[in-house]
Design an enzyme around this catalytic site. Sequence first.
Site, mmCIF file in Angstrom:
data_model
loop_
_atom_site.group_PDB
_atom_site.id
_atom_site.type_symbol
_atom_site.label_atom_id
_atom_site.label_comp_id
_atom_site.label_asym_id
_atom_site.label_seq_id
_atom_site.Cartn_x
_atom_site.Cartn_y
_atom_site.Cartn_z
ATOM 1 N N GLY A 151 -6.101 -21.036 -7.918
ATOM 2 C CA GLY A 151 -4.975 -21.947 -7.871
ATOM 3 C C GLY A 151 -5.418 -23.360 -8.188
ATOM 4 O O GLY A 151 -6.609 -23.686 -8.158
ATOM 5 N N CYS A 152 -4.467 -24.227 -8.486
ATOM 6 C CA CYS A 152 -4.814 -25.607 -8.848
ATOM 7 C C CYS A 152 -5.390 -26.367 -7.654
ATOM 8 O O CYS A 152 -6.417 -27.042 -7.778
ATOM 9 C CB CYS A 152 -3.602 -26.328 -9.420
ATOM 10 S SG CYS A 152 -2.106 -26.261 -8.404
#
Length: 355
Positions: A151-152
């Site tokens: 994920g970011c």
Amino acid sequence: MTNKSIKVGILGASGYTGSELIRLILKHPNLNLEFAAANNNAGQKLNEIFPYLYGTNDIMLKKWEDLNWNSIDVIFSCLPHGIFHQIFLELPKDKLIIDLSADFRLVDSRHYSEWYNFEHKSKDYLNKFVYGLTELNREKIKNTNLISCPGCYPTATLLGLYPLIKGGFADTESIVINAKSGVSGAGRNLKRDLLFPEVSESIRPYSAVGHRHIPEIEQQIEEYANNPLNALNQKAVINFIPHLVPMNRGELVVTHIKLKKHIDINSLYDLFNNHYSKEGFIQVLQDGVLPNTVNVRGTNNCQISICPSRIKDSVVIISSIDNLIKGSSGQAIQNMNLNLGLGEEIGLSHISLFP
């Protein structure tokens, strides 16, 4: 494969990560976009849902079931969380498959019921997907055809934490993460709380008591901490509070870490520089320079700054990325480049869009 045209297809091509991936693919010298699937927009051309693509591409979006995935080399999935783990079972397993959702990031299938509210349909493959944080997992990424991109928020957080954890300096049970992201991180959906009047001139926290990136970050911290250089069976406990910021893209993460043993600021810089000096996409800032989202906008870069803390035996790490590139589609391309024996920088050597 450096001189070969690599055929790629995209699942979930109509969202922001799909759009960014398409943009990067079209400018990559080795890639040829063969298919783009988006079931809700099937029958439309890409340049109809993304007008900025006029004159560059006229591929027709189709349903994923109607495409011949055997005819391509790389499958990217940009589907929302909770969908790809079902579709995956129907795809050819001899292709390079890179998933940008959370569906194969977590090793323990029980976390999907607890944090994502779905029962995982491909449990047998959870330990076969490799966690695709490129700079921290190269050897495994090179030797697999199943990659799950982080994920970011975990990307920005873990890159900032890794040298301290790997060196045995971080107290992994008391990490506090204050994170802020642009609105594109919430996806391309029609939601009332994402409307312009709701977001503009406002900054707000969300999922303050249990964001679903928590098990991903804790899982990776424990993996990094429990290595032969450190004591085994270290646990990770974090407080993670994300915030929505009224900008299109960009992410800034401020992490507060208690130290298990003393290390002065100059030695901290040495520690980080030793880890990242050969990394083309990671910039360890010095001389009081602090990360700024505008300085990584449109790039695959991560900027990291080390700040002394006024609290004894603690340190503050600040990191910044473009959530759509290093935090998503750019990292997917970087992983593909690495896996196929291409230079990691190919198709990703962009200078920041400023201002």
